[in-house]
Design a protein around this motif. Structure first.
Motif, PDB file in Angstrom:
ATOM      1  N   THR A 148      39.037  26.148  22.759  1.00 35.30           N
ATOM      2  CA  THR A 148      40.380  26.606  23.142  1.00 35.30           C
ATOM      3  C   THR A 148      41.322  25.419  23.289  1.00 35.30           C
ATOM      4  OG1 THR A 148      39.373  28.445  24.360  1.00 35.30           O
ATOM      5  CG2 THR A 148      41.704  28.031  24.740  1.00 35.30           C
ATOM      6  N   ARG A 149      40.855  24.360  23.911  1.00 34.21           N
ATOM      7  CA  ARG A 149      41.705  23.171  24.073  1.00 34.21           C
ATOM      8  C   ARG A 149      42.075  22.569  22.708  1.00 34.21           C
ATOM      9  NH1 ARG A 149      38.847  22.624  28.841  1.00 34.21           N
ATOM     10  NH2 ARG A 149      40.251  22.642  30.620  1.00 34.21           N
ATOM     11  N   THR A 150      41.150  22.585  21.778  1.00 39.35           N
ATOM     12  CA  THR A 150      41.439  22.090  20.430  1.00 39.35           C
ATOM     13  C   THR A 150      42.524  22.944  19.785  1.00 39.35           C
ATOM     14  OG1 THR A 150      39.201  21.228  20.190  1.00 39.35           O
ATOM     15  CG2 THR A 150      40.444  21.611  18.152  1.00 39.35           C
ATOM     16  N   SER A 151      42.401  24.238  19.915  1.00 39.46           N
ATOM     17  CA  SER A 151      43.404  25.158  19.397  1.00 39.46           C
ATOM     18  C   SER A 151      44.766  24.874  20.030  1.00 39.46           C
ATOM     19  CB  SER A 151      42.981  26.606  19.693  1.00 39.46           C
ATOM     20  OG  SER A 151      44.021  27.508  19.446  1.00 39.46           O
ATOM     21  N   ARG A 152      44.778  24.693  21.348  1.00 37.33           N
ATOM     22  CA  ARG A 152      46.040  24.462  22.054  1.00 37.33           C
ATOM     23  C   ARG A 152      46.676  23.127  21.665  1.00 37.33           C
ATOM     24  NH1 ARG A 152      46.718  28.342  26.253  1.00 37.33           N
ATOM     25  NH2 ARG A 152      45.601  30.170  25.491  1.00 37.33           N
ATOM     26  N   LYS A 153      45.869  22.121  21.365  1.00 40.83           N
ATOM     27  CA  LYS A 153      46.419  20.841  20.901  1.00 40.83           C
ATOM     28  C   LYS A 153      47.100  21.020  19.552  1.00 40.83           C
ATOM     29  CE  LYS A 153      43.193  17.920  23.385  1.00 40.83           C
ATOM     30  NZ  LYS A 153      41.970  17.114  23.310  1.00 40.83           N
ATOM     31  N   ILE A 154      46.481  21.791  18.688  1.00 42.83           N
ATOM     32  CA  ILE A 154      47.084  22.080  17.377  1.00 42.83           C
ATOM     33  C   ILE A 154      48.413  22.799  17.570  1.00 42.83           C
ATOM     34  CG2 ILE A 154      46.838  23.463  15.266  1.00 42.83           C
ATOM     35  CD1 ILE A 154      43.751  22.875  15.527  1.00 42.83           C
TER      36      ILE A 154
END
Length: 151
Positions: free
Chosen positions: A8-14
């Motif tokens: 989820t954090r990776t998605s939010r960084k994108i």
């Protein structure tokens, strides 16, 4: 759950990178043939996560009712987002996931109202909701990548 939150954090960084890369006009533009824009998709995934995890657990969400009404499933951009709204969304993208992880660690998610998603998959727990949320965010990142080609 650690991997789920990291995804989820990776998605939010994108998603945050889109907010930093595109102008306010580009974030608000609805290309021909589309029913929404970049900012709607970005805020929508955050709103959906809060609805799936907190609302279905009978707990207060970490976002305003106004934000929910503006970006929930079935809504569409009715007004242009302001720069201050974009900044708020940018902060909430990480803040909401940080808070959700803390709340998972505290064990506050005791109840959950089963929810059949539009894909036909039935969510039966907050764990299911977070895993499904990652799938949902991935779908919207794909939509965003399509939208940006028309800006």
């Amino acid at each position: 759950m650690n991997q789920t939150f990291e995804i989820t954090r990776t998605s939010r960084k994108i998603l945050s990178q889109f907010l930093e890369t595109y102008t306010l006009d580009q974030l608000n533009k609805i290309p021909e043939g589309f029913s929404n824009n970049l900012i709607w998709n970005i805020a929508h995934v955050m709103v959906t996560q809060q609805l799936l995890v907190y609302k279905l657990s009978g707990l207060p969400m970490n976002i305003s009712d106004e934000m929910v009404n503006t970006y929930k499933k079935g809504s569409k951009p009715e007004t242009l987002a302001t720069q201050s709204e974009v900044e708020e969304i940018k902060i909430l993208l990480s803040k909401t996931i940080d808070q959700t992880e803390k709340d998972f660690d505290k064990g506050i998610f005791m109840n959950f109202e089963e929810y059949p998603t539009s894909t036909g998959y039935v969510l039966k727990s907050t764990h299911d909701a977070m895993v499904f949320n990652n799938f949902h965010e991935g779908l919207h990142i794909g939509i965003i990548m399509s939208l940006r080609k028309f800006l």
